[in-house]
Design a protein around this motif. Sequence first.
Motif, PDB file in Angstrom:
ATOM      1  N   MET A   1       0.818  -1.199   0.000  1.00  0.00           N
ATOM      2  CA  MET A   1       0.000   0.000   0.000  1.00  0.00           C
ATOM      3  C   MET A   1       0.862   1.264   0.000  1.00  0.00           C
ATOM      4  SD  MET A   1      -2.821   1.155   2.749  1.00  0.00           S
ATOM      5  CE  MET A   1      -2.894   2.857   3.159  1.00  0.00           C
ATOM      6  N   ALA A   2       1.937   1.264   0.815  1.00  0.00           N
ATOM      7  CA  ALA A   2       2.760   2.465   0.929  1.00  0.00           C
ATOM      8  C   ALA A   2       3.434   2.816  -0.387  1.00  0.00           C
ATOM      9  CB  ALA A   2       3.802   2.279   2.020  1.00  0.00           C
ATOM     10  N   LYS A 126       0.992   7.485  10.996  1.00  0.00           N
ATOM     11  CA  LYS A 126      -0.413   7.461  10.582  1.00  0.00           C
ATOM     12  C   LYS A 126      -0.615   6.814   9.221  1.00  0.00           C
ATOM     13  CE  LYS A 126      -1.593  11.740  12.964  1.00  0.00           C
ATOM     14  NZ  LYS A 126      -1.875  13.160  12.779  1.00  0.00           N
ATOM     15  N   ASN A 127       0.398   6.850   8.363  1.00  0.00           N
ATOM     16  CA  ASN A 127       0.200   6.456   6.972  1.00  0.00           C
ATOM     17  C   ASN A 127       0.926   5.200   6.524  1.00  0.00           C
ATOM     18  OD1 ASN A 127      -1.378   8.765   5.563  1.00  0.00           O
ATOM     19  ND2 ASN A 127       0.078   9.797   6.903  1.00  0.00           N
ATOM     20  N   LEU A 128       1.887   4.749   7.292  1.00  0.00           N
ATOM     21  CA  LEU A 128       2.679   3.595   6.871  1.00  0.00           C
ATOM     22  C   LEU A 128       2.435   2.417   7.794  1.00  0.00           C
ATOM     23  CD1 LEU A 128       6.012   5.444   6.019  1.00  0.00           C
ATOM     24  CD2 LEU A 128       4.082   4.942   4.521  1.00  0.00           C
ATOM     25  N   SER A 129       2.890   1.261   7.357  1.00  0.00           N
ATOM     26  CA  SER A 129       2.696   0.050   8.154  1.00  0.00           C
ATOM     27  C   SER A 129       3.589   0.087   9.393  1.00  0.00           C
ATOM     28  CB  SER A 129       3.038  -1.191   7.321  1.00  0.00           C
ATOM     29  OG  SER A 129       4.441  -1.254   7.097  1.00  0.00           O
ATOM     30  N   ASP A 130       3.219  -0.703  10.384  1.00  0.00           N
ATOM     31  CA  ASP A 130       4.021  -0.790  11.600  1.00  0.00           C
ATOM     32  C   ASP A 130       5.445  -1.239  11.279  1.00  0.00           C
ATOM     33  OD1 ASP A 130       1.826  -0.030  13.087  1.00  0.00           O
ATOM     34  OD2 ASP A 130       1.344  -2.070  13.760  1.00  0.00           O
ATOM     35  N   GLU A 131       5.567  -2.144  10.311  1.00  0.00           N
ATOM     36  CA  GLU A 131       6.889  -2.645   9.926  1.00  0.00           C
ATOM     37  C   GLU A 131       7.743  -1.526   9.327  1.00  0.00           C
ATOM     38  OE1 GLU A 131       3.984  -4.156   8.899  1.00  0.00           O
ATOM     39  OE2 GLU A 131       4.060  -5.759  10.386  1.00  0.00           O
ATOM     40  N   GLN A 132       7.143  -0.699   8.481  1.00  0.00           N
ATOM     41  CA  GLN A 132       7.882   0.404   7.874  1.00  0.00           C
ATOM     42  C   GLN A 132       8.303   1.429   8.920  1.00  0.00           C
ATOM     43  OE1 GLN A 132       4.755   1.108   4.955  1.00  0.00           O
ATOM     44  NE2 GLN A 132       6.339   1.070   3.366  1.00  0.00           N
TER      45      GLN A 132
END
Length: 152
Positions: A1-2, A126-132
């Motif tokens: 998604m990112a 707010k916009n990226l995954s927890d992993e990122q």
Amino acid sequence: MAEKLRARDIMSGGVQCVGAHQSLFEAAKMMRDLDVGCLPICGDNNRLTGLVTDRDIVVKCCAEGIGPASVQAGSLNAKVQWIDAEADATEVLTTMEEHQIRRLPVIDVRSGHRLVGMITEANLAKNLSDEQVAEFASRVYATASMPGRSEG
């Protein structure tokens, strides 16, 4: 998604600049009123010339015994990293990681090189995954030198 997200999708818009000729006292009041810890510095042509942080005001001015009302914000100009509004999220992360920065101005290159926003750690969260976000934090904070520790 990112990968589909662009800098303009991640940023906070409506960023206000402190003028290069305005004092650090005025910058501090703007930061207080806007509830931010950093302001872009814009020159006479309304182009981004630098950033000033609340820490800059304390360390480079107050701690030196200099009154913030007597120092122009533009005197703190230094090379500033920025990103094109059309850059993808991966490029945003790479830029912030490579330069170990927590705030990144967003410039709309197509529309006259205007400052259109700012990306902060909160925007990433707010916009990226927890992993990122975890990867970003490990690269920006884990590699920062620790005071009092020798490297090697």
